[in-house]
Design a protein around this motif. Structure first.
Motif: not given
Length: 517
Positions: A484-490, A493-495, A498-501
């Motif tokens: 997770x990146x420091x400025x990334x919203x929840x 990050x979840x999206x 999912x795309x990485x999976x």
């Protein structure tokens, strides 16, 4: 060495010098005038420091400001008259440059130190600084700048050299007449090109040399560094049309950023409200005896911690929103001030003498006399019409040339748009293929469960190995995952998890199908 301690020099060509400008340079004002000036928020003229202002006279010595009997604009006109300078007609659209206005200064703290040393200076409006006295270092600096100007332009051509210590930062105003020699006669005359170049390129080269020379002769002695050169930096000059496009694009980006920040702020406010509601419910639970004091304090501490973190984020986003709103306001103002690329035709004012009969009618031979007068008047009218025709034909040619440049710019933009459309179409096809693959994977229960298992593990920060299901061992994806990146919203990050999976499972299936072949 503090690289922010820079010298400053501003040069401006001027075609005239008004009485109001002269009065400001020499402070020929009464208290009412000073008060009216200070009503402008950008001005800060300190009455109690005005006695510290000074100027260097034509004798090269320091005098109190305004010691000359003749005002500055009168002295300028006298010097121009000595050099035989003749301006164009007063109603002419253009006028030649007759003098150069210089402003010399530098780093605020350093110039204040040179002027007042260690004395306490209050720079607030209407402050009392009557206790201050002028230090010698500012006088030495001014004298060195004066000598530098004398060496370049001649002492007799320095019409005014005033040093102001009553504003926010000490600085120098110098009014100088550029003088050169005519090629044929060798006579001295007002000649801007002799000192500042015949074109923009020469002017730029001369300015660079002036800044370097000023640093070597003056600035280096007082700890004032040369200003940064634009050479080697990514600086470009845009045509007006391109500049307007650039402003419009930046304004759209600022609007998009503002909308994003407003959305983030709304979400943060909603989160804070939810935690405040939880805190109230915890208070009620303690009051009703549903939880013990120790559990209450633990819950309360955790909730307050979360509220504090979200409030900190909210404050940061609010500050960024304010900055972006100011940026958008400036961009909108600049775009409004940028005039159109093609200007309307000018209303030329042509100076001419009305045709007149210049001979008395004779007693005899009036027919030939009338013929002569008519021919003379006809020639005068023809000359006037030809002059007007020439001016408007020249203007029309300029407008046509500008329009042609605009057409070329439009063609360039069209080709760029075509390239962009092609790239977007390719991206669309890639995204469409990815989306169809994702739907196919989601339709398979085993693959769907594997995708969600990987995504959940990534979201929770738990390492996971994915069984290949063929040939033993575990399959671990070689796709890069940076967490997770420091400025990334929840939600973002979840999206991404999912795309990485989905990508991981897709790559696993591709390797599996390759082995089967």
């Amino acid at each position: 060495m503090n690289t922010d301690i820079k010298q400053a020099m501003h040069v401006e060509a001027t075609k005239s010098f008004s009485t109001a400008e002269a009065n400001e340079n020499e402070r020929r004002w009464n208290d009412d005038k000073i008060d009216r000036k200070n009503q402008d928020s950008t001005n800060n003229y300190d009455k109690t420091r005005m006695k510290l202002n000074f100027e260097i006279g034509s004798d090269g010595k320091i005098h109190s400001l305004g010691y000359h009997e003749k005002p500055l604009e009168v002295r300028l006109q006298e010097r121009l008259t000595e050099l035989g300078w003749k301006p164009f007609k007063q109603d002419s659209k253009i006028q030649p440059n007759c003098c150069a206005r210089f402003i010399f200064g530098g780093n605020h703290d350093r110039t204040i130190e040179m002027a007042f040393g260690n004395q306490a200076v209050n720079l607030e409006k209407d402050a009392d600084n009557s206790h201050l006295h002028r230090c010698e270092e500012i006088e030495h600096w001014a004298k060195d700048v004066y000598d530098w100007c004398t060496k370049r332009y001649g002492q007799e051509n320095i019409v005014g050299f005033q040093v102001h210590l009553d504003e926010s930062s000490p600085h120098i105003h110098a009014l100088i007449v550029p003088v050169g020699q005519r090629t044929k006669s060798g006579r001295e005359c007002v000649m801007w090109s002799a000192k500042f170049g015949k074109n923009r390129f020469e002017y730029g080269q001369i300015l660079k040399e002036m800044h370097t020379s000023l640093y070597e002769d003056v600035g280096s002695k007082y700890g004032l560094e040369r200003g940064d050169s634009i050479d080697g930096r990514n600086v470009q000059h845009l045509h007006k049309r391109d500049y307007i496009r650039k402003l419009t694009k930046e304004a759209k980006q600022a609007e998009k950023a503002i909308k994003g920040l407003q959305t983030m702020i709304q979400k943060l406010e909603a989160q804070i409200y939810n935690y405040q509601t939880q805190l109230e419910e915890t208070d009620k639970s303690l009051a009703s005896g549903q939880i013990e004091l120790r559990e209450y304090e633990s819950r309360k501490s955790e909730i307050l911690k979360q509220i504090s973190e979200y409030q900190s984020k909210l404050e940061d986003k609010s500050n960024k929103l304010h900055e972006k709103e100011q940026e958008l306001e400036l961009l909108t103002k600049d775009a409004a001030n940028a005039s159109s690329v093609i200007q309307p035709f000018r209303n030329y004012k042509v100076d001419f003498t009305a045709p007149q009969i210049i001979e008395k009618p004779p007693m005899f031979g009036t027919d030939k006399w009338l013929e002569r007068q008519n021919k003379y008047i006809s020639n005068q009218f023809t000359a006037i019409v030809r002059k007007i025709e020439y001016l408007y034909m020249k203007e029309a040619a300029s407008q046509v040339e500008t329009a042609q440049r605009n057409v070329l710019a439009d063609y360039g933009e069209l080709f760029q748009l075509r390239r962009d459309v092609k790239m977007l179409a390719e991206n669309y096809n890639d995204l469409k293929s990815t989306f169809e693959t994702m739907l196919d994977q989601m339709a398979n229960p085993s693959i769907r469960s594997k995708i969600f298992a990987i995504a959940d593990a990534l979201i929770c920060g738990t390492p996971i190995s994915v069984s290949s299901g063929g040939g033993g061992g575990n399959f671990s994806s070689d796709l890069r995952w940076d967490g997770r990146r420091p400025d990334e919203e929840e939600e973002e990050y979840r999206r991404r998890c999912l795309m990485f999976a989905i990508g991981t499972v897709k790559k696993q299936n591709e390797k599996k199908s390759y082995r089967k072949r």
